[in-house]
Design a protein around this motif. Sequence first.
Motif, short mmCIF file in Angstrom:
data_model
loop_
_atom_site.label_atom_id
_atom_site.label_comp_id
_atom_site.label_asym_id
_atom_site.label_seq_id
_atom_site.Cartn_x
_atom_site.Cartn_y
_atom_site.Cartn_z
N GLY A 1 0.45 -0.91 0.02
CA GLY A 1 -0.20 0.23 -0.28
C GLY A 1 0.88 1.85 0.45
N ARG A 2 2.29 1.66 0.04
CA ARG A 2 2.67 2.54 -0.32
C ARG A 2 3.72 2.47 -1.63
N VAL A 3 3.34 3.14 -2.40
CA VAL A 3 3.97 2.84 -3.84
C VAL A 3 4.97 4.51 -3.47
N VAL A 4 6.93 3.44 -3.87
CA VAL A 4 7.60 4.87 -4.08
C VAL A 4 8.18 4.76 -5.29
N ILE A 5 8.14 3.46 -5.53
CA ILE A 5 9.46 3.28 -6.60
C ILE A 5 8.13 3.78 -8.31
N GLY A 6 7.60 3.49 -8.25
CA GLY A 6 6.88 4.35 -9.60
C GLY A 6 6.66 5.18 -9.64
N ALA A 7 7.49 6.40 -8.82
CA ALA A 7 7.35 8.09 -8.89
C ALA A 7 8.09 8.42 -9.76
N SER A 8 9.57 7.41 -9.73
CA SER A 8 10.16 7.71 -10.24
C SER A 8 10.58 7.07 -11.70
N THR A 9 10.30 8.42 -12.68
CA THR A 9 11.09 7.55 -14.39
C THR A 9 12.37 8.00 -14.56
N HIS A 10 13.17 7.73 -13.57
CA HIS A 10 14.55 7.71 -13.90
C HIS A 10 14.95 5.65 -14.37
N GLY A 11 14.31 5.29 -14.06
CA GLY A 11 14.52 3.87 -14.54
C GLY A 11 14.52 3.25 -15.79
N PRO A 12 13.02 3.77 -16.16
CA PRO A 12 12.78 3.27 -17.08
C PRO A 12 13.55 4.09 -18.19
N ILE A 13 13.83 5.60 -18.34
CA ILE A 13 14.27 6.22 -19.22
C ILE A 13 15.69 5.91 -19.30
N ALA A 14 16.52 5.42 -18.59
CA ALA A 14 17.58 5.38 -18.85
C ALA A 14 17.46 3.99 -19.68
N ALA A 15 16.62 3.19 -18.55
CA ALA A 15 16.37 1.38 -19.39
C ALA A 15 16.25 1.33 -21.11
N ALA A 16 15.51 2.18 -21.34
CA ALA A 16 14.79 2.95 -22.53
C ALA A 16 15.89 3.28 -23.73
N MET A 17 16.69 4.46 -23.15
CA MET A 17 17.77 4.54 -23.85
C MET A 17 18.93 3.55 -23.63
N VAL A 18 18.68 2.39 -22.95
CA VAL A 18 19.72 1.42 -22.83
C VAL A 18 19.58 0.16 -24.51
N LEU A 19 18.14 0.63 -24.63
CA LEU A 19 17.58 -0.41 -26.11
C LEU A 19 18.36 0.66 -27.47
N VAL A 20 17.56 2.28 -26.96
CA VAL A 20 17.87 1.88 -27.93
C VAL A 20 19.59 2.18 -28.40
N LEU A 21 20.20 2.84 -27.63
CA LEU A 21 22.08 3.16 -28.31
C LEU A 21 21.97 1.70 -28.38
N ALA A 22 21.04 0.35 -28.37
CA ALA A 22 22.22 -0.73 -28.47
C ALA A 22 21.03 -1.26 -29.81
N ALA A 23 19.99 -0.98 -29.90
CA ALA A 23 19.77 -0.81 -32.04
C ALA A 23 20.63 -0.26 -32.49
N PHE A 24 20.91 1.34 -32.49
CA PHE A 24 21.71 2.33 -32.76
C PHE A 24 23.08 1.50 -32.57
#
Length: 109
Positions: free
Chosen positions: A78-101
């Motif tokens: 009942g206490r959501v903390v991790i979902g409030a930050s978008t730094h992790g998903p953005i970094a992971a998405a950037m890694v995937l895009v960089l790998a594709a490039f």
Amino acid sequence: MAAGDLRVREHLANERTYLAWLRTSLAMMAFGLGAAKFGSDNEVYAFAAGGVLVCAAIAGFGYATVRYRALNQEITRGRVVIGASTHGPIAAAMVLVLAAFIALVLLVR
């Protein structure tokens, strides 16, 4: 709407996000295997491009699983903390895009 209904919605939203990450990772892995098999005339570059994409897909799958489990526990408590930050998903998405490039550059060489 009851608190239990909201918690169910949060769990379902978390699961949909997890499945989206898995779908993306599987697509990258399939593309990587295809690139390694049918990539370019130079087998070394094709294999390297496939390896980069497969490694990025495995990392994406691992990140998605860790994030899903952590957020699932937070929703249950009942206490959501991790979902409030978008730094992790953005970094992971950037890694995937960089790998594709990187794979694209290797295949075009």
